[in-house]
Design a protein around this motif. Sequence first.
Motif, PDB file in Angstrom:
ATOM      1  N   PHE A 202      13.572  -2.679  45.664  1.00 17.95           N
ATOM      2  CA  PHE A 202      13.733  -2.556  44.114  1.00 17.95           C
ATOM      3  C   PHE A 202      12.501  -2.127  43.579  1.00 17.95           C
ATOM      4  CE2 PHE A 202      17.032  -5.253  45.472  1.00 17.95           C
ATOM      5  CZ  PHE A 202      18.241  -5.081  44.632  1.00 17.95           C
ATOM      6  N   GLY A 203      12.427  -1.230  42.770  1.00 21.57           N
ATOM      7  CA  GLY A 203      11.299  -0.984  42.146  1.00 21.57           C
ATOM      8  C   GLY A 203      11.004  -2.023  40.801  1.00 21.57           C
ATOM      9  N   ILE A 204       9.911  -2.315  40.509  1.00 20.42           N
ATOM     10  CA  ILE A 204       9.430  -3.197  39.323  1.00 20.42           C
ATOM     11  C   ILE A 204       8.974  -2.357  38.066  1.00 20.42           C
ATOM     12  CG2 ILE A 204       8.269  -5.104  38.637  1.00 20.42           C
ATOM     13  CD1 ILE A 204       7.977  -5.999  41.470  1.00 20.42           C
ATOM     14  N   LEU A 205       9.871  -2.454  37.022  1.00 23.84           N
ATOM     15  CA  LEU A 205       9.598  -1.800  35.907  1.00 23.84           C
ATOM     16  C   LEU A 205       8.737  -2.583  34.954  1.00 23.84           C
ATOM     17  CD1 LEU A 205      13.462  -0.403  35.137  1.00 23.84           C
ATOM     18  CD2 LEU A 205      11.413   0.547  36.439  1.00 23.84           C
ATOM     19  N   ASP A 206       8.669  -3.821  34.810  1.00 21.34           N
ATOM     20  CA  ASP A 206       8.101  -4.590  33.823  1.00 21.34           C
ATOM     21  C   ASP A 206       7.685  -5.904  34.234  1.00 21.34           C
ATOM     22  OD1 ASP A 206       6.717  -5.513  31.262  1.00 21.34           O
ATOM     23  OD2 ASP A 206       8.566  -5.850  30.452  1.00 21.34           O
ATOM     24  N   SER A 207       6.928  -6.699  33.870  1.00 14.15           N
ATOM     25  CA  SER A 207       6.499  -7.962  34.335  1.00 14.15           C
ATOM     26  C   SER A 207       5.881  -8.794  32.921  1.00 14.15           C
ATOM     27  CB  SER A 207       5.156  -7.986  35.302  1.00 14.15           C
ATOM     28  OG  SER A 207       4.770  -9.193  35.723  1.00 14.15           O
ATOM     29  N   LYS A 208       6.607  -9.940  32.909  1.00 13.66           N
ATOM     30  CA  LYS A 208       5.924 -10.646  31.635  1.00 13.66           C
ATOM     31  C   LYS A 208       6.741 -12.123  31.831  1.00 13.66           C
ATOM     32  CE  LYS A 208       6.932 -10.820  26.655  1.00 13.66           C
ATOM     33  NZ  LYS A 208       7.436 -10.217  25.312  1.00 13.66           N
ATOM     34  N   ASP A 209       5.706 -13.152  31.524  1.00 11.70           N
ATOM     35  CA  ASP A 209       6.138 -14.547  31.873  1.00 11.70           C
ATOM     36  C   ASP A 209       6.597 -14.773  33.049  1.00 11.70           C
ATOM     37  OD1 ASP A 209       5.196 -14.999  29.265  1.00 11.70           O
ATOM     38  OD2 ASP A 209       7.115 -14.423  28.276  1.00 11.70           O
ATOM     39  N   ASN A 210       6.096 -14.379  34.131  1.00 16.50           N
ATOM     40  CA  ASN A 210       6.880 -14.362  35.521  1.00 16.50           C
ATOM     41  C   ASN A 210       7.897 -13.855  35.811  1.00 16.50           C
ATOM     42  OD1 ASN A 210       4.533 -15.488  36.837  1.00 16.50           O
ATOM     43  ND2 ASN A 210       5.361 -17.670  36.769  1.00 16.50           N
ATOM     44  N   TRP A 211       8.719 -13.133  34.914  1.00 19.30           N
ATOM     45  CA  TRP A 211       9.946 -12.523  35.126  1.00 19.30           C
ATOM     46  C   TRP A 211       9.854 -11.107  35.406  1.00 19.30           C
ATOM     47  CZ3 TRP A 211      14.654 -14.292  35.319  1.00 19.30           C
ATOM     48  CH2 TRP A 211      14.767 -15.548  34.729  1.00 19.30           C
ATOM     49  N   LEU A 212      10.154 -10.458  36.341  1.00 23.45           N
ATOM     50  CA  LEU A 212      10.008  -8.951  37.020  1.00 23.45           C
ATOM     51  C   LEU A 212      11.399  -8.235  36.629  1.00 23.45           C
ATOM     52  CD1 LEU A 212       8.350  -9.686  40.401  1.00 23.45           C
ATOM     53  CD2 LEU A 212       7.352  -9.332  38.097  1.00 23.45           C
ATOM     54  N   THR A 213      11.393  -7.100  35.758  1.00 20.98           N
ATOM     55  CA  THR A 213      12.391  -6.409  35.455  1.00 20.98           C
ATOM     56  C   THR A 213      12.665  -5.308  36.659  1.00 20.98           C
ATOM     57  OG1 THR A 213      12.283  -6.839  33.211  1.00 20.98           O
ATOM     58  CG2 THR A 213      13.622  -5.062  33.787  1.00 20.98           C
ATOM     59  N   LEU A 214      13.779  -5.147  37.179  1.00 26.78           N
ATOM     60  CA  LEU A 214      14.128  -4.387  38.322  1.00 26.78           C
ATOM     61  C   LEU A 214      14.827  -2.987  37.912  1.00 26.78           C
ATOM     62  CD1 LEU A 214      15.357  -7.122  40.665  1.00 26.78           C
ATOM     63  CD2 LEU A 214      13.210  -6.322  40.504  1.00 26.78           C
ATOM     64  N   ASP A 215      14.505  -1.966  38.726  1.00 25.44           N
ATOM     65  CA  ASP A 215      15.164  -0.587  38.355  1.00 25.44           C
ATOM     66  C   ASP A 215      16.527  -0.496  38.896  1.00 25.44           C
ATOM     67  OD1 ASP A 215      14.853  -0.804  41.084  1.00 25.44           O
ATOM     68  OD2 ASP A 215      13.867   1.304  41.161  1.00 25.44           O
ATOM     69  N   ARG A 216      17.075  -1.382  39.493  1.00 27.57           N
ATOM     70  CA  ARG A 216      18.619  -1.236  39.922  1.00 27.57           C
ATOM     71  C   ARG A 216      19.290  -2.622  39.767  1.00 27.57           C
ATOM     72  NH1 ARG A 216      19.315   0.464  45.844  1.00 27.57           N
ATOM     73  NH2 ARG A 216      17.674   1.970  45.447  1.00 27.57           N
ATOM     74  N   PRO A 217      20.594  -2.537  39.688  1.00 26.54           N
ATOM     75  CA  PRO A 217      21.361  -3.810  39.304  1.00 26.54           C
ATOM     76  C   PRO A 217      21.253  -4.992  40.534  1.00 26.54           C
ATOM     77  CG  PRO A 217      22.732  -1.935  38.639  1.00 26.54           C
ATOM     78  CD  PRO A 217      21.368  -1.243  39.414  1.00 26.54           C
ATOM     79  N   MET A 218      21.249  -5.970  40.056  1.00 27.16           N
ATOM     80  CA  MET A 218      21.277  -7.263  40.996  1.00 27.16           C
ATOM     81  C   MET A 218      22.743  -7.315  41.587  1.00 27.16           C
ATOM     82  SD  MET A 218      18.156  -8.276  41.686  1.00 27.16           S
ATOM     83  CE  MET A 218      18.823 -10.006  42.522  1.00 27.16           C
ATOM     84  N   ASN A 219      23.066  -7.943  42.941  1.00 26.92           N
ATOM     85  CA  ASN A 219      24.350  -8.324  43.336  1.00 26.92           C
ATOM     86  C   ASN A 219      24.491  -9.459  42.567  1.00 26.92           C
ATOM     87  OD1 ASN A 219      26.492  -9.225  44.717  1.00 26.92           O
ATOM     88  ND2 ASN A 219      26.395  -7.251  45.968  1.00 26.92           N
ATOM     89  N   GLU A 220      25.666  -9.941  41.949  1.00 30.13           N
ATOM     90  CA  GLU A 220      26.105 -11.316  41.403  1.00 30.13           C
ATOM     91  C   GLU A 220      26.216 -12.204  42.459  1.00 30.13           C
ATOM     92  OE1 GLU A 220      29.343 -10.833  38.838  1.00 30.13           O
ATOM     93  OE2 GLU A 220      28.179  -9.679  37.218  1.00 30.13           O
ATOM     94  N   ASN A 221      26.337 -12.032  43.596  1.00 28.88           N
ATOM     95  CA  ASN A 221      26.460 -13.024  44.672  1.00 28.88           C
ATOM     96  C   ASN A 221      25.044 -13.364  45.396  1.00 28.88           C
ATOM     97  OD1 ASN A 221      29.334 -12.873  44.585  1.00 28.88           O
ATOM     98  ND2 ASN A 221      29.355 -10.899  45.806  1.00 28.88           N
ATOM     99  N   ILE A 222      24.036 -12.696  44.858  1.00 28.93           N
ATOM    100  CA  ILE A 222      22.769 -13.136  45.265  1.00 28.93           C
ATOM    101  C   ILE A 222      22.431 -14.893  44.815  1.00 28.93           C
ATOM    102  CG2 ILE A 222      21.472 -12.736  42.994  1.00 28.93           C
ATOM    103  CD1 ILE A 222      19.523 -11.599  45.949  1.00 28.93           C
ATOM    104  N   GLU A 223      21.906 -15.515  45.871  1.00 30.39           N
ATOM    105  CA  GLU A 223      21.813 -16.814  45.657  1.00 30.39           C
ATOM    106  C   GLU A 223      20.234 -17.288  45.264  1.00 30.39           C
ATOM    107  OE1 GLU A 223      23.153 -19.025  49.069  1.00 30.39           O
ATOM    108  OE2 GLU A 223      25.169 -18.461  48.746  1.00 30.39           O
ATOM    109  N   ILE A 224      20.213 -18.421  44.580  1.00 30.10           N
ATOM    110  CA  ILE A 224      18.762 -18.812  44.418  1.00 30.10           C
ATOM    111  C   ILE A 224      18.287 -19.404  45.820  1.00 30.10           C
ATOM    112  CG2 ILE A 224      17.467 -20.409  43.003  1.00 30.10           C
ATOM    113  CD1 ILE A 224      18.764 -18.252  41.462  1.00 30.10           C
ATOM    114  N   GLY A 225      17.139 -19.112  46.009  1.00 32.86           N
ATOM    115  CA  GLY A 225      16.301 -19.597  47.225  1.00 32.86           C
ATOM    116  C   GLY A 225      16.389 -18.445  48.176  1.00 32.86           C
ATOM    117  N   THR A 226      16.886 -17.329  47.774  1.00 29.67           N
ATOM    118  CA  THR A 226      16.715 -16.011  48.688  1.00 29.67           C
ATOM    119  C   THR A 226      15.502 -15.704  49.010  1.00 29.67           C
ATOM    120  OG1 THR A 226      19.110 -15.539  48.009  1.00 29.67           O
ATOM    121  CG2 THR A 226      17.712 -13.683  49.192  1.00 29.67           C
ATOM    122  N   PRO A 227      14.911 -15.531  50.307  1.00 36.25           N
ATOM    123  CA  PRO A 227      13.366 -15.107  50.519  1.00 36.25           C
ATOM    124  C   PRO A 227      13.546 -13.557  50.249  1.00 36.25           C
ATOM    125  CG  PRO A 227      14.739 -15.438  52.741  1.00 36.25           C
ATOM    126  CD  PRO A 227      15.794 -15.845  51.567  1.00 36.25           C
TER     127      PRO A 227
END
Length: 271
Positions: A202-227
């Motif tokens: 994933f490319g990173i488009l923006d960074s603000k308050d520890n949030w990283l905006t990505l250049d492609r959609p995230m899969n809704e099945n991704i789980e918290i804690g994924t390395p």
Amino acid sequence: MRVFFDRELDVAATFWRIFRRDGIALGFTSHDRNLVFCGMTHRAAPGMIPAAIRMTSDLSEDSAGVEGALSHDAIREVDLASGLFDHAGIEIGIVDWETLDHHTMYSGTLGKIEDDRSSFSAELRSAKQVLEQDLVPRTSPTCRAIFCAPGCGLSASKYTKNVVLGAVDFDLNRVQFAGSIGNDYVDGQLRFLAGPQTGLVFGILDSKDNWLTLDRPMNENIEIGTPAELQEGCDHTLATCSGRFGNAINFRGEPFLPGNDLLARYGKGGG
């Protein structure tokens, strides 16, 4: 080797195999039942058809395409949008559905994929596309080297850290990781080490308050804690290369070379 279409009535079907970069291999056939050969099950997908295949004997690139309905469970709209099929390897051929004799007619990679929620089409690129790449470097005010790749000289491990997914904002397509990571990741890269998008970059488009905006959609099945692996970014300017990384000696650009707009610039009066 089996000669196809040498008789008035032939028992032939097309097949294609897709080799995704996350290690998943999928096989399909235009026949009305599954066919098993080469150690792979080719699933019946009569709605998917290869377009005309043009093959040349010179160095010009071969061309082909594939299109079909988004009806097969193995090709889902969410996976296409998430990039799981981007740049995947592909083989297209013909198979005798009685004897399973087969011949591969085309091999290459998937290019641009388009879908309208009910059907999709994909551009196929043959191996000859490498011969069409321009290997002569062009002048540019920014660095042409890929960050932490050959030519840059910096160590990727020094600017890459292992992180754990802490939160996901699907509406804004951004992620947050456990702990503070700083703001040096714009233009950087993120690669998940587990989950439905393992190995995708994933490319990173923006960074603000520890949030990283990505250049492609995230899969809704991704789980918290994924390395994941998180690599810092570089805007490829001389100021960043020199001031932030101390790497101006490896800068691959011409920041002071006049550009194409030189003749259109207004002159400045002497003082």
